[in-house]
Design a protein around this motif. Structure first.
Motif, mmCIF file in Angstrom:
data_model
loop_
_atom_site.group_PDB
_atom_site.id
_atom_site.type_symbol
_atom_site.label_atom_id
_atom_site.label_comp_id
_atom_site.label_asym_id
_atom_site.label_seq_id
_atom_site.Cartn_x
_atom_site.Cartn_y
_atom_site.Cartn_z
ATOM 1 N N ASN A 71 -14.452 -29.021 43.701
ATOM 2 C CA ASN A 71 -15.535 -28.193 42.593
ATOM 3 C C ASN A 71 -16.297 -27.451 43.714
ATOM 4 O OD1 ASN A 71 -15.191 -29.183 39.454
ATOM 5 N ND2 ASN A 71 -14.147 -30.556 41.154
ATOM 6 N N ILE A 72 -16.921 -26.096 43.444
ATOM 7 C CA ILE A 72 -17.696 -25.738 44.229
ATOM 8 C C ILE A 72 -18.992 -25.146 43.455
ATOM 9 C CG2 ILE A 72 -17.845 -23.360 45.919
ATOM 10 C CD1 ILE A 72 -15.653 -25.350 46.303
ATOM 11 N N PHE A 73 -19.975 -25.470 44.353
ATOM 12 C CA PHE A 73 -21.607 -25.274 43.661
ATOM 13 C C PHE A 73 -21.950 -23.979 44.645
ATOM 14 C CE2 PHE A 73 -26.334 -25.800 44.500
ATOM 15 C CZ PHE A 73 -26.460 -25.612 43.193
ATOM 16 N N ILE A 74 -22.347 -23.104 43.922
ATOM 17 C CA ILE A 74 -22.957 -21.860 44.604
ATOM 18 C C ILE A 74 -24.351 -21.758 44.242
ATOM 19 C CG2 ILE A 74 -22.938 -19.244 44.653
ATOM 20 C CD1 ILE A 74 -20.038 -20.525 44.849
ATOM 21 N N GLY A 75 -25.125 -21.854 45.243
ATOM 22 C CA GLY A 75 -26.706 -22.244 45.310
ATOM 23 C C GLY A 75 -27.460 -20.992 44.874
ATOM 24 N N GLU A 76 -26.897 -19.835 45.137
ATOM 25 C CA GLU A 76 -27.644 -18.623 44.917
ATOM 26 C C GLU A 76 -27.377 -18.152 43.522
ATOM 27 O OE1 GLU A 76 -25.649 -18.852 47.505
ATOM 28 O OE2 GLU A 76 -26.925 -18.822 49.438
ATOM 29 N N THR A 77 -28.199 -18.373 42.687
ATOM 30 C CA THR A 77 -28.039 -17.760 41.310
ATOM 31 C C THR A 77 -27.778 -16.484 41.004
ATOM 32 O OG1 THR A 77 -30.477 -17.965 40.790
ATOM 33 C CG2 THR A 77 -29.192 -20.061 40.426
ATOM 34 N N TYR A 78 -28.239 -15.629 41.580
ATOM 35 C CA TYR A 78 -28.252 -14.146 41.534
ATOM 36 C C TYR A 78 -26.714 -13.621 42.126
ATOM 37 C CZ TYR A 78 -29.032 -13.903 46.664
ATOM 38 O OH TYR A 78 -28.931 -14.088 47.834
ATOM 39 N N LYS A 79 -25.731 -14.628 42.796
ATOM 40 C CA LYS A 79 -24.581 -14.133 43.061
ATOM 41 C C LYS A 79 -23.568 -14.011 41.839
ATOM 42 C CE LYS A 79 -20.926 -13.928 46.030
ATOM 43 N NZ LYS A 79 -20.730 -13.027 47.125
ATOM 44 N N LEU A 80 -22.788 -12.862 42.124
ATOM 45 C CA LEU A 80 -21.837 -12.452 41.049
ATOM 46 C C LEU A 80 -20.677 -13.328 41.294
ATOM 47 C CD1 LEU A 80 -20.837 -9.011 39.737
ATOM 48 C CD2 LEU A 80 -19.169 -10.696 40.492
ATOM 49 N N ILE A 81 -20.080 -13.885 40.052
ATOM 50 C CA ILE A 81 -19.126 -14.780 39.887
ATOM 51 C C ILE A 81 -17.839 -13.808 39.149
ATOM 52 C CG2 ILE A 81 -18.052 -16.836 39.172
ATOM 53 C CD1 ILE A 81 -20.256 -17.246 41.302
ATOM 54 N N PRO A 82 -16.733 -13.805 39.489
ATOM 55 C CA PRO A 82 -15.764 -13.044 38.903
ATOM 56 C C PRO A 82 -15.335 -13.488 37.462
ATOM 57 C CG PRO A 82 -15.223 -13.382 41.287
ATOM 58 C CD PRO A 82 -16.346 -14.302 40.907
ATOM 59 N N SER A 83 -14.628 -12.608 36.841
ATOM 60 C CA SER A 83 -14.029 -13.183 35.566
ATOM 61 C C SER A 83 -13.263 -14.513 35.502
ATOM 62 C CB SER A 83 -13.232 -12.047 34.839
ATOM 63 O OG SER A 83 -12.503 -12.521 33.709
ATOM 64 N N ASP A 84 -13.543 -14.996 34.435
ATOM 65 C CA ASP A 84 -12.604 -16.427 34.395
ATOM 66 C C ASP A 84 -11.132 -16.114 34.604
ATOM 67 O OD1 ASP A 84 -15.057 -17.449 33.676
ATOM 68 O OD2 ASP A 84 -14.617 -17.880 31.574
ATOM 69 N N GLY A 85 -10.428 -17.204 35.044
ATOM 70 C CA GLY A 85 -8.960 -17.041 35.303
ATOM 71 C C GLY A 85 -8.696 -17.824 36.568
ATOM 72 N N ILE A 86 -7.258 -17.524 36.797
ATOM 73 C CA ILE A 86 -6.684 -17.858 38.121
ATOM 74 C C ILE A 86 -6.608 -16.977 39.210
ATOM 75 C CG2 ILE A 86 -5.013 -19.235 39.154
ATOM 76 C CD1 ILE A 86 -6.183 -21.080 37.195
ATOM 77 N N TYR A 87 -6.917 -17.466 40.626
ATOM 78 C CA TYR A 87 -6.825 -16.390 41.553
ATOM 79 C C TYR A 87 -6.109 -16.806 42.914
ATOM 80 C CZ TYR A 87 -10.705 -14.042 38.959
ATOM 81 O OH TYR A 87 -11.519 -13.416 38.018
ATOM 82 N N ALA A 88 -5.212 -16.000 43.403
ATOM 83 C CA ALA A 88 -4.715 -16.275 44.824
ATOM 84 C C ALA A 88 -6.017 -15.978 45.570
ATOM 85 C CB ALA A 88 -3.668 -15.635 45.106
ATOM 86 N N VAL A 89 -6.186 -17.258 46.465
ATOM 87 C CA VAL A 89 -7.530 -17.258 47.531
ATOM 88 C C VAL A 89 -7.078 -17.817 48.818
ATOM 89 C CG1 VAL A 89 -9.088 -17.449 45.802
ATOM 90 C CG2 VAL A 89 -8.056 -19.544 46.855
ATOM 91 N N THR A 90 -7.837 -17.358 49.687
ATOM 92 C CA THR A 90 -7.879 -18.346 51.011
ATOM 93 C C THR A 90 -9.063 -19.089 51.110
ATOM 94 O OG1 THR A 90 -8.686 -16.294 52.194
ATOM 95 C CG2 THR A 90 -6.266 -16.685 52.323
ATOM 96 N N VAL A 91 -8.982 -20.133 51.694
ATOM 97 C CA VAL A 91 -10.263 -21.292 51.918
ATOM 98 C C VAL A 91 -10.489 -21.262 53.265
ATOM 99 C CG1 VAL A 91 -11.070 -23.198 51.387
ATOM 100 C CG2 VAL A 91 -9.583 -22.242 49.820
ATOM 101 N N ASP A 92 -11.795 -21.108 53.791
ATOM 102 C CA ASP A 92 -12.183 -21.265 55.060
ATOM 103 C C ASP A 92 -13.226 -22.384 55.125
ATOM 104 O OD1 ASP A 92 -11.117 -19.015 56.984
ATOM 105 O OD2 ASP A 92 -11.795 -17.782 55.003
ATOM 106 N N MET A 93 -12.995 -23.176 55.983
ATOM 107 C CA MET A 93 -13.723 -24.517 56.293
ATOM 108 C C MET A 93 -13.656 -24.943 57.624
ATOM 109 S SD MET A 93 -12.491 -27.280 53.912
ATOM 110 C CE MET A 93 -10.696 -27.531 53.272
ATOM 111 N N SER A 94 -14.774 -25.397 58.374
ATOM 112 C CA SER A 94 -14.526 -26.063 59.749
ATOM 113 C C SER A 94 -13.823 -25.235 60.621
ATOM 114 C CB SER A 94 -14.234 -27.295 59.571
ATOM 115 O OG SER A 94 -15.025 -28.042 58.662
ATOM 116 N N GLY A 95 -13.605 -23.757 60.620
ATOM 117 C CA GLY A 95 -12.946 -23.019 61.551
ATOM 118 C C GLY A 95 -11.374 -23.097 61.160
ATOM 119 N N GLN A 96 -11.060 -23.445 60.195
ATOM 120 C CA GLN A 96 -9.537 -23.493 59.463
ATOM 121 C C GLN A 96 -9.333 -22.500 58.134
ATOM 122 O OE1 GLN A 96 -8.703 -27.837 59.956
ATOM 123 N NE2 GLN A 96 -6.908 -26.961 60.838
ATOM 124 N N THR A 97 -8.344 -22.320 58.082
ATOM 125 C CA THR A 97 -7.956 -21.292 56.750
ATOM 126 C C THR A 97 -6.855 -21.726 56.102
ATOM 127 O OG1 THR A 97 -8.948 -19.359 57.848
ATOM 128 C CG2 THR A 97 -7.723 -18.987 55.962
#
Length: 310
Positions: free
Chosen positions: A210-236
């Motif tokens: 579960n992801i918390f977006i701290g910047e309340t002004y940031k646009l969030i895309p439409s509801d749904g399911i998406y193919a994504v990549t996830v980057d963390m700690s230098g890995q994708t």
């Protein structure tokens, strides 16, 4: 790139090549302006300067409008501009006093006296000063007094559609992340911190972060399911993201979650970046968790098929 968070921090240059704007999204059209800015600075022996504003002027002029969301956070914008080779980025607070500067005051006090403009590059529709009354005629007239040159960048088109931040926002709000990527010249992303959820996904074989977006002004895309990549700690990693209110379990709040493929570590508290590649389907209510599980299995197959085609 040197970054300044107020005009008062900036030391006037002898040969500043300047452009001005909010540059939300730093989309294809913006990139044309910035590329020309950097080229001109190099050929004239000057230094490239971008003057931008935070918060967005419309949030100050029309504070009751809660619908306007930004494609980039201010940090995301700065990162993109740095990669484009800009020398100086001035992020000045947009205030009521600033908005009340006349076009003449804006040119003299800000561009000439504070920044030291010698070359000014602006988009075809650039407006400035109180009530946005300033435009190309005022810039050309004042150039005679202050000895700077002006260059205008025409409207840029992709597939015969004029690029604008509004078109990017609308594409994202419709879930059209691939179209938004064409306009932007890069894939839209969300950066946030992993927080604890109710762990329902684990019970059906699809654990999610579960992801918390701290910047309340940031646009969030439409509801749904998406193919994504996830980057963390230098890995994708590859994965599928969910945005919605989880109607199958009668959810009450809008969630942002991601199922990361081939991954089983605890990452609470970590910052991750999700990059949106393809919209898979809309959010729907299922008859129960078993039906949801079957659909998620299909979603994963569809996501993997997308990655296999890349």
């Amino acid at each position: 790139m040197k970054t300044y968070h107020h005009l008062s921090e900036f030391e006037r240059l002898n040969n500043a090549v300047v452009t001005i704007g909010t540059f939300d999204g730093v989309h294809y059209g913006h990139q044309k302006i910035i590329k020309r800015l950097c080229e001109l600075a190099k050929t004239t022996g000057g230094e490239s300067v971008i003057l931008t504003f935070f918060p967005h002027p419309r949030l100050i002029i029309d504070p009751e409008n809660k619908d306007l969301k930004m494609i980039n956070t201010i940090d995301e914008k700065a990162d993109i501009l740095a990669r484009l080779g800009v020398d100086h980025l001035i992020i000045t607070p947009f205030t009521r006093d600033f908005s009340n500067l006349s076009p003449a005051e804006y040119i003299k006090n800000i561009l000439v006296d504070t920044i030291g403009v010698k070359q000014l590059i602006v988009g075809y529709d650039h407006r400035f000063g109180k009530d946005r009354k300033g435009g190309m005629p005022e810039l050309k007239e004042m150039a005679k007094n202050y000895n700077y040159k002006i260059e205008m960048i025409p409207e840029q088109d992709i597939n015969d559609v004029a690029v604008s931040s509004t078109k990017v926002r609308n594409a994202l709000l419709n879930g059209e992340v691939a179209l938004a990527a064409q306009y932007l010249g890069y894939n839209f992303s969300l950066h946030g911190r992993v927080i604890k959820g109710d762990k329902i996904g684990r019970t059906i074989g699809f654990p999610t972060a579960n992801i918390f977006i701290g910047e309340t002004y940031k646009l969030i895309p439409s509801d749904g399911i998406y193919a994504v990549t996830v980057d963390m700690s230098g890995q994708t990693f590859k994965g599928m993201a969910y945005i919605g209110q989880r109607p199958t379990i009668n959810g009450m709040t809008r969630n942002i979650e991601v199922n990361i493929f081939d991954f089983n570590q605890e990452i609470y508290g970590q910052d991750i970046t999700m990059t949106f590649l393809e919209f898979l389907r809309h959010d729907v209510k299922f008859t129960g968790l078993e039906a949801l599980k079957l659909q998620l299995q299909q979603d994963k197959e569809d996501t993997l098929a997308y990655f296999n085609k890349m």
